[in-house]
Design a protein around this motif. Structure first.
Motif, PDB file in Angstrom:
ATOM      1  N   GLY A 234     -26.079  20.200  14.148  1.00 14.29           N
ATOM      2  CA  GLY A 234     -24.817  20.199  13.416  1.00 14.29           C
ATOM      3  C   GLY A 234     -25.156  18.543  12.502  1.00 14.29           C
ATOM      4  O   GLY A 234     -26.254  18.062  12.805  1.00 14.29           O
ATOM      5  N   SER A 235     -24.469  18.388  11.807  1.00 12.28           N
ATOM      6  CA  SER A 235     -24.461  17.146  10.798  1.00 12.28           C
ATOM      7  C   SER A 235     -23.773  15.919  11.408  1.00 12.28           C
ATOM      8  O   SER A 235     -22.603  16.064  11.622  1.00 12.28           O
ATOM      9  N   MET A 236     -24.368  14.917  11.521  1.00 18.48           N
ATOM     10  CA  MET A 236     -23.678  13.746  11.894  1.00 18.48           C
ATOM     11  C   MET A 236     -23.060  13.146  10.516  1.00 18.48           C
ATOM     12  O   MET A 236     -24.179  12.768   9.719  1.00 18.48           O
ATOM     13  N   LEU A 237     -22.108  12.544  10.433  1.00 19.47           N
ATOM     14  CA  LEU A 237     -21.595  11.933   9.284  1.00 19.47           C
ATOM     15  C   LEU A 237     -21.795  10.651   9.011  1.00 19.47           C
ATOM     16  O   LEU A 237     -21.479   9.943  10.239  1.00 19.47           O
ATOM     17  N   SER A 238     -22.155   9.843   8.217  1.00 25.98           N
ATOM     18  CA  SER A 238     -22.534   8.594   8.032  1.00 25.98           C
ATOM     19  C   SER A 238     -21.092   7.570   8.057  1.00 25.98           C
ATOM     20  O   SER A 238     -20.088   8.402   8.039  1.00 25.98           O
ATOM     21  N   PHE A 239     -21.318   6.264   8.319  1.00 24.56           N
ATOM     22  CA  PHE A 239     -20.020   5.701   8.406  1.00 24.56           C
ATOM     23  C   PHE A 239     -20.010   4.206   7.621  1.00 24.56           C
ATOM     24  O   PHE A 239     -18.935   4.145   6.814  1.00 24.56           O
ATOM     25  N   TYR A 240     -21.194   3.948   7.517  1.00 23.72           N
ATOM     26  CA  TYR A 240     -21.231   2.356   6.941  1.00 23.72           C
ATOM     27  C   TYR A 240     -20.874   2.589   5.291  1.00 23.72           C
ATOM     28  O   TYR A 240     -20.125   1.828   4.762  1.00 23.72           O
ATOM     29  N   ASP A 241     -21.499   3.681   4.611  1.00 26.99           N
ATOM     30  CA  ASP A 241     -21.373   3.691   3.433  1.00 26.99           C
ATOM     31  C   ASP A 241     -19.902   4.206   3.064  1.00 26.99           C
ATOM     32  O   ASP A 241     -19.010   3.775   2.159  1.00 26.99           O
ATOM     33  N   TRP A 242     -19.364   5.300   3.873  1.00 29.45           N
ATOM     34  CA  TRP A 242     -18.106   5.923   3.838  1.00 29.45           C
ATOM     35  C   TRP A 242     -16.961   5.075   3.867  1.00 29.45           C
ATOM     36  O   TRP A 242     -15.946   4.917   3.306  1.00 29.45           O
TER      37      TRP A 242
ATOM     38  N   TYR B 286     -27.873   3.450   5.323  1.00 31.06           N
ATOM     39  CA  TYR B 286     -28.771   2.717   4.801  1.00 31.06           C
ATOM     40  C   TYR B 286     -28.378   2.736   3.022  1.00 31.06           C
ATOM     41  O   TYR B 286     -28.058   1.761   2.439  1.00 31.06           O
ATOM     42  N   LEU B 287     -28.253   3.820   2.740  1.00 31.03           N
ATOM     43  CA  LEU B 287     -27.909   3.998   1.302  1.00 31.03           C
ATOM     44  C   LEU B 287     -26.982   5.307   0.983  1.00 31.03           C
ATOM     45  O   LEU B 287     -27.390   6.211   1.595  1.00 31.03           O
ATOM     46  N   GLY B 288     -26.214   5.268   0.340  1.00 27.55           N
ATOM     47  CA  GLY B 288     -25.333   6.281   0.189  1.00 27.55           C
ATOM     48  C   GLY B 288     -24.090   6.127  -0.665  1.00 27.55           C
ATOM     49  O   GLY B 288     -23.826   4.715  -0.993  1.00 27.55           O
ATOM     50  N   PRO B 289     -23.374   6.923  -1.414  1.00 30.48           N
ATOM     51  CA  PRO B 289     -22.348   6.559  -2.011  1.00 30.48           C
ATOM     52  C   PRO B 289     -21.175   5.762  -0.991  1.00 30.48           C
ATOM     53  O   PRO B 289     -20.728   6.348   0.077  1.00 30.48           O
ATOM     54  N   THR B 290     -20.515   4.889  -1.685  1.00 27.21           N
ATOM     55  CA  THR B 290     -19.449   4.120  -0.890  1.00 27.21           C
ATOM     56  C   THR B 290     -18.010   5.033  -0.961  1.00 27.21           C
ATOM     57  O   THR B 290     -17.698   5.412  -1.909  1.00 27.21           O
ATOM     58  N   GLY B 291     -17.354   4.947  -0.059  1.00 26.14           N
ATOM     59  CA  GLY B 291     -16.028   5.387   0.037  1.00 26.14           C
ATOM     60  C   GLY B 291     -15.003   4.267  -0.631  1.00 26.14           C
ATOM     61  O   GLY B 291     -14.089   3.953   0.139  1.00 26.14           O
ATOM     62  N   ASN B 292     -15.393   3.660  -1.719  1.00 21.21           N
ATOM     63  CA  ASN B 292     -14.553   2.444  -2.220  1.00 21.21           C
ATOM     64  C   ASN B 292     -13.045   2.898  -2.555  1.00 21.21           C
ATOM     65  O   ASN B 292     -12.751   3.763  -2.814  1.00 21.21           O
ATOM     66  N   GLN B 293     -12.241   1.812  -2.457  1.00 25.95           N
ATOM     67  CA  GLN B 293     -10.804   2.354  -2.868  1.00 25.95           C
ATOM     68  C   GLN B 293      -9.908   1.279  -3.402  1.00 25.95           C
ATOM     69  O   GLN B 293      -8.677   1.266  -3.472  1.00 25.95           O
ATOM     70  N   ARG B 294     -10.554   0.158  -3.750  1.00 26.85           N
ATOM     71  CA  ARG B 294      -9.853  -1.078  -4.342  1.00 26.85           C
ATOM     72  C   ARG B 294      -9.422  -0.910  -5.962  1.00 26.85           C
ATOM     73  O   ARG B 294      -8.647  -1.847  -6.339  1.00 26.85           O
ATOM     74  N   ASP B 295      -9.800   0.012  -6.462  1.00 20.29           N
ATOM     75  CA  ASP B 295      -9.726  -0.076  -8.121  1.00 20.29           C
ATOM     76  C   ASP B 295      -8.348   0.477  -8.318  1.00 20.29           C
ATOM     77  O   ASP B 295      -8.062   0.650  -9.399  1.00 20.29           O
ATOM     78  N   GLU B 296      -7.618   1.075  -7.427  1.00 23.90           N
ATOM     79  CA  GLU B 296      -6.303   1.863  -7.388  1.00 23.90           C
ATOM     80  C   GLU B 296      -5.210   1.027  -7.915  1.00 23.90           C
ATOM     81  O   GLU B 296      -5.110  -0.280  -7.661  1.00 23.90           O
ATOM     82  N   VAL B 297      -4.318   1.781  -8.505  1.00 26.38           N
ATOM     83  CA  VAL B 297      -2.915   1.069  -8.819  1.00 26.38           C
ATOM     84  C   VAL B 297      -1.584   1.986  -8.261  1.00 26.38           C
ATOM     85  O   VAL B 297      -2.205   3.171  -8.082  1.00 26.38           O
ATOM     86  N   THR B 298      -0.574   1.547  -8.231  1.00 21.61           N
ATOM     87  CA  THR B 298       0.473   2.458  -7.646  1.00 21.61           C
ATOM     88  C   THR B 298       1.685   1.871  -8.326  1.00 21.61           C
ATOM     89  O   THR B 298       1.720   0.716  -8.804  1.00 21.61           O
ATOM     90  N   VAL B 299       2.753   2.634  -8.578  1.00 22.42           N
ATOM     91  CA  VAL B 299       4.206   2.067  -8.943  1.00 22.42           C
ATOM     92  C   VAL B 299       4.984   1.852  -7.586  1.00 22.42           C
ATOM     93  O   VAL B 299       5.025   2.811  -6.648  1.00 22.42           O
ATOM     94  N   ILE B 300       5.559   0.920  -7.732  1.00 24.63           N
ATOM     95  CA  ILE B 300       6.186   0.561  -6.381  1.00 24.63           C
ATOM     96  C   ILE B 300       7.986   0.389  -6.863  1.00 24.63           C
ATOM     97  O   ILE B 300       8.129  -0.088  -8.020  1.00 24.63           O
ATOM     98  N   ARG B 301       8.512   0.856  -6.037  1.00 19.30           N
ATOM     99  CA  ARG B 301      10.065   0.706  -6.396  1.00 19.30           C
ATOM    100  C   ARG B 301      10.896   0.554  -5.224  1.00 19.30           C
ATOM    101  O   ARG B 301      10.509   1.023  -4.031  1.00 19.30           O
ATOM    102  N   ARG B 302      12.094  -0.147  -5.404  1.00 21.05           N
ATOM    103  CA  ARG B 302      13.043  -0.079  -4.238  1.00 21.05           C
ATOM    104  C   ARG B 302      13.711   1.438  -3.941  1.00 21.05           C
ATOM    105  O   ARG B 302      14.050   1.946  -5.065  1.00 21.05           O
ATOM    106  N   ARG B 303      13.593   1.838  -2.837  1.00 23.18           N
ATOM    107  CA  ARG B 303      14.151   3.067  -2.537  1.00 23.18           C
ATOM    108  C   ARG B 303      15.548   3.090  -1.839  1.00 23.18           C
ATOM    109  O   ARG B 303      16.042   1.874  -1.471  1.00 23.18           O
ATOM    110  N   SER B 304      16.334   4.259  -1.758  1.00 24.08           N
ATOM    111  CA  SER B 304      17.360   4.046  -0.989  1.00 24.08           C
ATOM    112  C   SER B 304      17.355   3.550   0.495  1.00 24.08           C
ATOM    113  O   SER B 304      16.275   3.483   1.098  1.00 24.08           O
ATOM    114  N   GLN B 305      18.012   2.637   0.638  1.00 26.62           N
ATOM    115  CA  GLN B 305      18.075   1.867   2.105  1.00 26.62           C
ATOM    116  C   GLN B 305      18.327   2.528   3.309  1.00 26.62           C
ATOM    117  O   GLN B 305      17.958   2.355   4.292  1.00 26.62           O
ATOM    118  N   GLU B 306      19.214   3.900   3.006  1.00 26.05           N
ATOM    119  CA  GLU B 306      19.345   4.854   4.059  1.00 26.05           C
ATOM    120  C   GLU B 306      18.003   5.677   4.269  1.00 26.05           C
ATOM    121  O   GLU B 306      17.940   6.250   3.273  1.00 26.05           O
TER     122      GLU B 306
END
Lengths: 457, 1226
Positions: free
Chosen positions: B219-227, B1203-1223
């Motif tokens: 089987g394949s062991m999946l890397s973690f450091y790059d992920w 040692y080398l591989g594509p990174t699972g980067n996630q910092r470039d993301e944007v989002t819309v935030i809004r106040r929702r119903s408090q119920e």
């Protein structure tokens, strides 16, 4: 002179990283039981912030500690003993659970037991008081790291005293942490408030304890303690408080909060004091004199007269030795960098604090000068990101001079040590500028920076 | 003096008569005797029966040793150990090490979230039971019956994550799991099975348990450091090393410390004291952070940089240092250091462009000088200032391999004095086109700047140093072009004034800090340090940010110096006994090679995130590029990398590799030839070229020591939809016509529910367990034996059981042996012994790194070369799998070690003495397939094996390894380990106290004589080359694709523009229709969870806000009417999050923090936007792969696991935030 021994603590706030390990290890060891869910013998507050319980420092509301009456005599702020007796059945100066927080748990079992359903199972919060679903709206440390600043920190009672010195603007942000335990005061107002005589101060080491057999649950101690460090166990109906880990202290182990402090900022040690002068010191008229008065009743353990008197009063030789080697004594009286918390409560608290130095130089940088240079460094104390007035309200009843002296010593230490670090010749003018010798400054550096285990405790 | 008033005094005075005791003269105190029995309550509370040493094996770099207290057989609480060996009388110590998360861990032992029994999804178990009885009790047929039928498969897959777990026995649960493995291997192939468990250092044996099983079955062991995006790709690029950093005790040695994107008090809690204490030594501390982070409190200066623009600040600082310390004035220390230890003096051939200018081409090599010696293409060239002639110094990659390089792989320059610059009065220069990306949208542009040149043979060459000055825009006399006129020139990259509008940091501050940093390094000879973290390392272009940082530390001679250099602390933990762990984890003692997969690419394809990429791979190309990525999608790039042998790719082919081996055997030809023929004819294809075809799905995934779906899985909703086939809140639209991959097949209908079995072993309920088909109850860290190390300190210490695993829990080691035995029982008759074709990428630290001279891309499929396994495509290796013996092999150390030894980072060790030792220490297996082999039955045996097989814990091996290395370097090394040659750390040693490790060739720093660990000190002090092309630290990378991306040299690249790429609104946009504001969405680490425990811990929840929260600034909150603690929803194309707001002025406007790995299990209501359970932090993120991260087969840009591989980067993301119903509803 009546020499007595006191176990005391110094916390170097300049090193506190606000991690709360102390709170958790203490909680795990002592209060993770029913009835004490909300009880944190040790807690850590973000400042500015309301503290725990909320706004406990507002003694105009809570009436904790001592005050001087019109004739200059020391009296409980909540009223003298007569008043205490007369109001024993109705104690209005009690924080309610809302001033602490409503403790809760979660319906964790649902995660495992949920039957097949439309949505992913979730663990909802349940009140540990009512057992009902709740929206969490306050916790033991709600305003950590300035969380909710406008809604929380602006109600900080200390902040109110320093007026417009603090702005809640991103660019002017500052914070520091204040870890707190029971102060094991020399003049404990909790004990004086107890109608049952259940709170006592141990003669050999000054640790203040609640006698669990004698406590009748009147809760006057909770009102009487200005630090709100006595808690009510709502299951046993008794008061409980920090024990200074006496079962550990007695066998030579540091308190749990001290030993587990990963910031390595807590020092434990014995101090000798003159019990005959406590009342006098607690009664000096001017609040600004309280710090010096409190320091002055601590005796020099190397003074032959003190040693003789201590032996006379039954203090064992190894305890005198411990007082001589005490890092607490060194920080309070030799280097004079540790200050008491709210001396104006006149309880003679025995947990002392080195105020936080940093950051000092980011104001200087705007002048384009190298802020690390000694001449600039001292100038910068006045421009601390943390207003010195705020620190003074915590530690010297508002007198900025002693705080300023401490911060200058810390700044001088860094400046002096930088030369040594970089392999240059050390500059004796630096310690001289803060009234210290080179060796003293170096020794203080070792105590604060290296802080080896056997030198901290 | 007296109290209160006279009346009271009179009353109190009466106490003297009524009370036994002594009243003080001032009436203040009453002293009594005795009466202290009530103290007993607290004495009882404190008493305990025993204290056991253990630690926390989560993804935590702390590696703190703990005392676990036990009373009446119950774990009561924990406090920290304080018995670390001293670091000396003049430094602080490592005690006490810990944090509140770790201190709260024991809560899990008896908590209601504890997984006590095996669980199986009810609908699945019912179908399985029915099928089993239908097929005469055959588990494998029963499994096939369920999963191979689309309706039945959908029935249980669509129920994932929706409750309905039912208890099963270990017997039944493991039988079902084993049946799934057997069926999958038989039908689809062993590479359709994967295992995921991260960061072995934190609990090596627990990691190795399932990894060993997975590897033994193929089987394949999946890397973690790059992920995890924790791998700083700049490190392999620049140092040829995965990551090697100073222990925290070395912070103390620094004279100047910058904390840059690393919030030390929160993320390195046990180590933070070194930082606070070093200030007292006069260390200056600077913090660069977008928010008023916890560490800003300690900083002398705070540079409030805008998120993701750190690279611009670093480039401007580099500009200042190059100008003031190299050009205006020569700094002898920096000059000598960079000549000897960096590629700055090396010559680069310039290539003419169409416009008549030039661009940086390839390193000049011995081959270019007409020399035809061995490996001439990998021996780089510089100019000797004494002779003014080109020379080929020792120490390059060409010397690392082959006979002629023996004794010459070293940094000794002899009489040669390298020339840094070709600049001289009246000297020749040409205009060089240099890339820039500094517009708001990161669009490619270029500048033209004069560079001094020299002609050597047919090549026009420049030094890397001169190219660096041009890149940084540092003007010199006589050089034309778009150079900066002064620091105030805001138009020219990379001046201080240029960075100010980008970063928000005042130009003067940027210049001054740079100057101070370098001046401190000059005076202290390299004791300036940058402590860098995830705040700067989790971006799409983090490798460029980091190269900007590393330029600062390397130009100033800080790398390889105690107290200096980079201190990268992002998730990485150093598995110090790496060699021993690797043998166990990948079953290298029984069969080689293992399958090791780049995790990010795996999920990018298998969760179908590639289908939602609407832009082509050359979106990130430079204006100076030559169009190498034109027309390719990112999926195409991955497929290309796979078939060229650059990066691993599993599943590899669209055919079961066992059947492929049989096919080859049937044709009577070597498997390599057969596969190449089949590929060329098109009868066989790489699975990466058609990931949505059922034969290429991942079928079985095992997760242990991890929470993939609650923590690390970027693009959570894509996982739920495509991998698991259950409800999700994905809102993105797929790529339209014309946006789709060119080479990779497009299926009109995207598959849902690719995975047949999700198996999780855990001790608590997580998002992963709730979505799993089978959950096995695991022992906690206080219930097993294991080993623990970290990069943060130099010790190895142990886990020990305070109590036996309670209820039906089992240790990972035990559980996987149970699974393996059941597997072998079912496999014996169904699978037997098969041959498996393993495709292995071109590997770092081997001669494979010389497969592609000059880093030129050669794609056999495009007809650019022939497909040659091991050169232009993966190596194809046949491995025998004796499936009946897997259970036995799990429990014994195999014979391959006797023959091949172990190899780590290019050094091979003879471990025969260790094998003998272990045979006696652990005992030998009697009978069966592993007869006579050292036992690994118990976890303690595994611990002993790891310790005995690693140089860091076995002084004999360390010394032997250095002696082997000496033959290659020709320099003295073995004395580094000689002081400990006789030292063999045993498990018992680690149980007694943390034990310092031994200096070993497995790492680059020296601990000899008890010094603090700093990386590359062996390189600097012993002239051992870095594992790079030149053997030196690389500022310049000459691979084709690095040039294509404009990243041959350090460069500033802004955060990805999500508005341009995905039509998300821009940061700051107010969405009036929904009452929302668009903000940058960052997921830094949480003070109250991770790494040593999790968000569900009641103590931590009580100390914080008790559920999912998002921190936002008071200014943003005001825009959308949000008050502190209001319920809010964050929505983008990837998904939906419901949380409560923490509003604070310490947050910068335009940016929110949702702390990492909060989980949807705790107080998360239904979302208004989706009507489903609100998501987790990764519901708003997704995988985005940078093409340069899948480069391989060339020098330091060659693959090794983590040692080398594509990174699972996630910092470039944007989002819309809004106040929702408090119920809210649940």
């Amino acid at each position: 002179m009546k020499v007595m021994a006191q176990m005391a603590m110094v916390m170097n706030l300049d090193k506190c990283i606000g991690c709360h390990t102390c709170s958790v290890t203490c909680k795990q060891a002592w209060t993770n039981r029913t009835g004490t869910e909300y009880v944190w013998f040790n807690n850590v507050e973000t400042r500015p912030g309301q503290g725990y319980p909320r706004t406990y420092e507002d003694q105009e509301t809570w009436k904790g500690g001592w005050t001087l009456n019109q004739r200059g005599r020391l009296t409980l702020k909540a009223g003298g003993r007569l008043k205490k007796l007369l109001t024993i059945f109705s104690n209005p100066k009690m924080p309610s659970i809302n001033d602490y927080y409503e403790p809760w748990t979660y319906d964790y079992a649902n995660l495992t037991d949920a039957p097949a359903q439309e949505h992913t199972p979730v663990a909802r919060p349940k009140s540990l008081i009512s057992g009902k679903d709740m929206k969490i709206s306050w916790s033991s440390n709600w305003d950590d790291n300035l969380g909710g600043s406008a809604a929380t920190a602006e109600r900080d009672p200390v902040l109110k005293k320093v007026g417009d010195k603090v702005k809640f603007e991103f660019e002017q942000t500052f914070m520091f942490y204040l870890p707190r335990i029971c102060e094991h005061c020399l003049n404990p107002s909790c004990a004086a408030s107890c109608p049952s005589g259940a709170i006592y101060k141990r003669t050999e080491d000054g640790i203040v304890l609640v006698d669990q057999d004698r406590c009748r649950g009147w809760r006057m101690c909770i009102s009487g303690c200005p630090y709100k460090k006595v808690y009510f166990n709502h299951r046993t109906g008794k008061a409980e408080k920090c024990t200074f880990c006496f079962p550990r202290i007695e066998v030579g182990l540091p308190t749990v909060c001290s030993e587990t402090c990963v910031g390595r900022l807590r020092y434990l040690g014995l101090v000798l004091y003159d019990a005959d002068r406590v009342l006098e010191a607690a009664s000096v008229p001017d609040d600004h004199d309280l710090y010096e008065a409190q320091r002055s009743i601590l005796l020099d353990p190397n003074d032959p007269d003190v040693i003789r008197a201590a032996e006379r009063d039954g203090i064992p030789r190894d305890w005198i030795d411990a007082a001589q080697r005490s890092p607490v004594h060194a920080l309070i009286n030799k280097y004079q960098v540790a200050l008491p918390l709210h001396p104006e409560y006149r309880t003679m608290p025995m947990v002392w604090y080195i105020p936080p130095l940093s950051p000092v130089v980011d104001v200087v940088r705007e002048t384009g000068e190298d802020a690390e240079r000694r001449e600039n460094l001292f100038a910068a104390i006045d421009a601390l990101r943390i207003p010195i007035e705020y620190l003074a309200e915590l530690f010297t009843a508002g007198d900025v001079a002693p705080v300023d002296r401490v911060l200058r010593k810390l700044a001088a230490m860094r400046s002096y040590m930088r030369d040594i670090n970089m392999g240059r010749d050390p500059d004796s003018a630096i310690p001289a500028a803060v009234g210290m010798g080179e060796e003293d400054l170096y020794d203080m550096y070792r105590l604060l920076a290296l802080a080896k285990y056997d030198e901290r405790y | 003096m007296s109290l209160d008033n006279e009346l009271t005094e009179a009353l109190v005075r009466t106490r003297r008569f009524f009370t036994r005791g002594t009243v003080s003269d001032d009436l203040r105190t009453l002293t009594k005797q005795g009466g202290r029995q009530a103290d007993d309550f607290y004495r009882d509370r404190w008493s305990h029966d025993k204290v056991v040493r253990s630690t926390h094996g989560v993804n935590c770099t702390g590696s703190c040793s703990w005392k676990v207290y036990v009373k009446d057989g119950i774990i009561t609480w924990e406090t920290q150990q304080t018995d670390y060996p001293s670091v000396g009388p003049d430094k602080p110590e490592y005690e006490p090490r810990g944090c509140p998360r770790g201190a709260a861990f024991s809560w899990y032992t008896y908590s209601p979230t504890r997984v006590r029994y095996p669980y199986v999804r009810g609908v699945l178990l019912q179908m399985y039971r029915e099928a089993k009885s239908q097929y005469g009790g055959d588990p494998v047929k029963a499994w096939a019956h369920v999963v191979d039928n689309p309706q039945r498969a959908k029935a249980y897959k669509s129920a994932r994550g929706k409750g309905g777990l039912v208890r099963a026995t270990w017997e039944e649960a493991t039988e079902l799991v084993a049946a799934a493995y057997v069926h999958t291997i038989q039908k689809w192939g062993p590479d359709r099975v994967a295992g995921f468990s991260p960061i072995p250092a934190m609990s090596m044996v627990s990691h190795a348990s399932g990894a060993r099983f997975t590897s033994l079955i193929g089987g394949s062991m999946l890397s973690f450091y790059d992920w995890y995006a924790d791998l700083p790709v700049a490190s392999p690029q620049m140092f040829g090393d995965q990551t090697d950093v100073p222990e925290s005790g070395d912070w103390w040695d620094a004279g100047y410390l910058m904390m840059w994107g690393s919030n030390v008090p929160v993320t390195r809690t046990p180590d933070a004291h070194w930082m606070t204490e070093a200030r007292y030594r006069g260390q200056k501390v600077v913090v660069v952070s977008p928010d008023y982070a916890d560490n800003v409190k300690f900083a002398d200066e705070w540079l409030a940089v805008r998120p993701g623009t750190d690279g611009a600040l670093a480039m401007a600082m580099g500009h200042v240092i190059l100008k003031e310390f190299f050009v205006d004035r020569e700094t002898p220390y920096f000059r000598d250091y960079t000549k000897k230890y960096t590629d700055l003096p090396y010559l680069v051939a310039l290539e003419p462009t169409d416009g008549g200018a030039y661009r940086a081409g390839k390193f000049l090599t011995a081959a270019d000088l007409g020399q035809d010696e061995e490996n001439a293409h990998f021996k780089t060239v510089l100019l000797d200032s004494v002779t003014d002639q080109p020379v080929v110094p020792n120490g390059s990659l060409g010397h690392r391999f082959g006979g002629s390089g023996a004794g010459r792989w070293n940094l000794d320059l002899g009489e040669v004095d390298p020339r840094l610059t070709l600049h001289e009065p009246g000297g020749a220069s040409v205009a060089v086109e240099l890339p820039r990306f500094d517009t708001v949208d990161g669009a490619p542009g270029s500048v033209s700047r004069g560079v001094p040149v020299r002609r050597i043979g047919e090549h026009l060459v420049a030094t890397v140093f001169d190219l660096m000055l041009a890149q940084y825009g540092v003007a010199r006399d006589g050089l034309e072009g778009d150079y900066a006129t002064s620091y105030d020139d805001a138009t020219a990259p990379y001046t201080p004034a240029w960075q100010e509008p980008i970063t928000g940091v005042p130009a003067a501050a940027a210049a001054r800090i740079a100057r101070e940093f370098a001046a401190n390094a000059e005076e202290s000879r390299g004791r300036s340090m940058i402590l860098m973290g995830a705040g700067t390392n989790h971006w799409f272009h983090s490798d460029t940010i980091y190269r900007g940082f590393l330029a600062l530390t390397t130009l100033t001679g800080c790398q390889g110096v105690n107290g200096g250099g980079w201190a990268h602390y992002v998730g990485q933990e150093k598995c110090r006994p790496i060699t021993g762990w690797a043998q166990l984890a990948f079953g290298l003692d029984w069969a080689r090679p293992p399958r090791q997969m780049i995790h990010t690419a795996y999920w990018y394809l298998h969760t179908d995130q590639f289908r939602y990429d609407t832009f082509s791979a050359d979106t990130v190309s430079a204006a100076t590029g030559s169009g190498l990525l034109a027309g390719l999608s990112t999926a195409d790039v991955i497929a290309k990398s796979a078939r060229m042998g650059w990066m691993p790719s599993y599943p590899t082919f669209n055919r079961n590799p066992l059947d492929l081996a049989d096919d080859a055997a049937a044709t009577g030809r070597p498997v390599g030839e057969h596969v190449v023929d089949q590929l060329q004819s098109g009868e066989l294809r790489f699975a990466a070229e058609d990931p949505d075809s059922p034969e290429n799905f991942p079928r079985v995934l095992a997760v242990w020591r991890a929470n993939l779906l609650g923590s690390s899985g970027k693009g959570n909703e894509y996982f739920l939809k495509h991998l698991l086939g259950t409800d999700n809140s994905l809102r993105a639209t797929e790529a339209g016509e014309g946006q789709r991959p060119r080479d990779v097949e497009w299926h009109e209908q995207a598959p849902e529910g690719k995975l047949d079995l999700l198996l999780t072993l855990d001790f608590r309920q997580t998002s992963t367990t709730l979505f799993s088909d089978v959950v096995l109850p695991a022992a906690t860290w206080y219930e097993k034996h294991d080993l623990n190390t970290t990069d943060m300190h130099p010790f190895v210490h142990s886990f020990n059981p305070a109590i036996a695993p309670p209820w039906q829990t089992r240790t990972d080691w035990d559980a996987w042996q149970t699974i393996a035995e059941k597997f072998s029982e079912l496999a014996a008759t169904r699978l037997g012994t098969r041959r498996d074709v393993v495709a292995v990428p071109l590997l770092h630290d081997t001669p494979d790194a010389m497969a592609n001279p000059h880093g030129v891309v050669r794609d056999w499929k495009a007809g650019e070369c022939e497909p040659v396994p091991g050169a232009t495509m993966p190596k194809l290796v046949e491995v025998e799998r004796d499936y009946a013996a897997v259970g036995a092999r799990m429990q014994a150390l195999g014979p391959v070690l006797d023959k091949l030894g172990t190899t780590t980072k290019g050094v091979t060790y003879d471990v025969s003495a260790s094998i003998d030792y272990l045979r006696h220490k652990n005992g030998a297996i009697r009978g069966g397939p592993a007869d006579g082999r050292p036992s690994l039955k118990r976890d303690v045996h595994a611990c002993e094996a790891i310790l005995a097989l690693s140089g860091t814990t076995n002084g004999h091996l360390a010394t032997q390894g250095f002696k082997t290395l000496e033959k290659r370097t020709g320099t003295l090394l073995h004395d580094l380990a000689a002081e400990h040659e006789g030292k063999q750390i045993t498990f018992a040693d680690t149980q007694a106290a943390p034990v310092p490790v031994i200096t070993s060739p497995e790492w680059s720093g020296s601990e000899t004589g008890g010094r603090r660990y700093s990386p590359f000190t062996i390189n600097v002090e012993r002239l051992k080359p870095w594992h790079t092309l030149t053997g030196r630290q690389h500022f310049f990378l000459d691979h084709d694709w690095m040039a294509e991306l404009g990243e041959g040299l350090p460069v500033y690249r802004p955060p990805l523009n999500m508005a341009a790429l995905f039509a998300e609104p821009s940061v700051g946009d107010l969405q009036e229709a929904v009452g929302g504001v668009t903000v940058r969405y960052l997921t830094p680490h949480n003070k109250w969870s991770i790494h040593s425990e999790y968000q569900d811990n009641l103590f931590m929840l009580s100390l914080s806000r008790g559920g999912q929260t998002i921190w936002m600034s008071d200014r943003d909150a005001a825009k959308i009417g949000v008050a502190d603690n209001d319920w809010i929803e964050a929505v983008n194309r990837n998904g939906v999050v419901v949380a409560r707001a923490i509003v604070s002025h310490r947050m910068p406007e335009g940016t929110v923090y949702m702390h990492h790995a909060q989980d949807r299990l705790i107080d998360v209501p239904l979302a208004e936007a989706s009507g489903k359970r609100g998501g987790i932090h990764n519901s708003l993120t997704r995988i985005l792969i940078k093409p340069s991260h899948v480069i391989g087969g060339y020098a330091q840009l060659s693959f090794a696991f983590n040692y080398l591989g594509p990174t699972g980067n996630q910092r470039d993301e944007v989002t819309v935030i809004r106040r929702r119903s408090q119920e809210v509803t649940y």
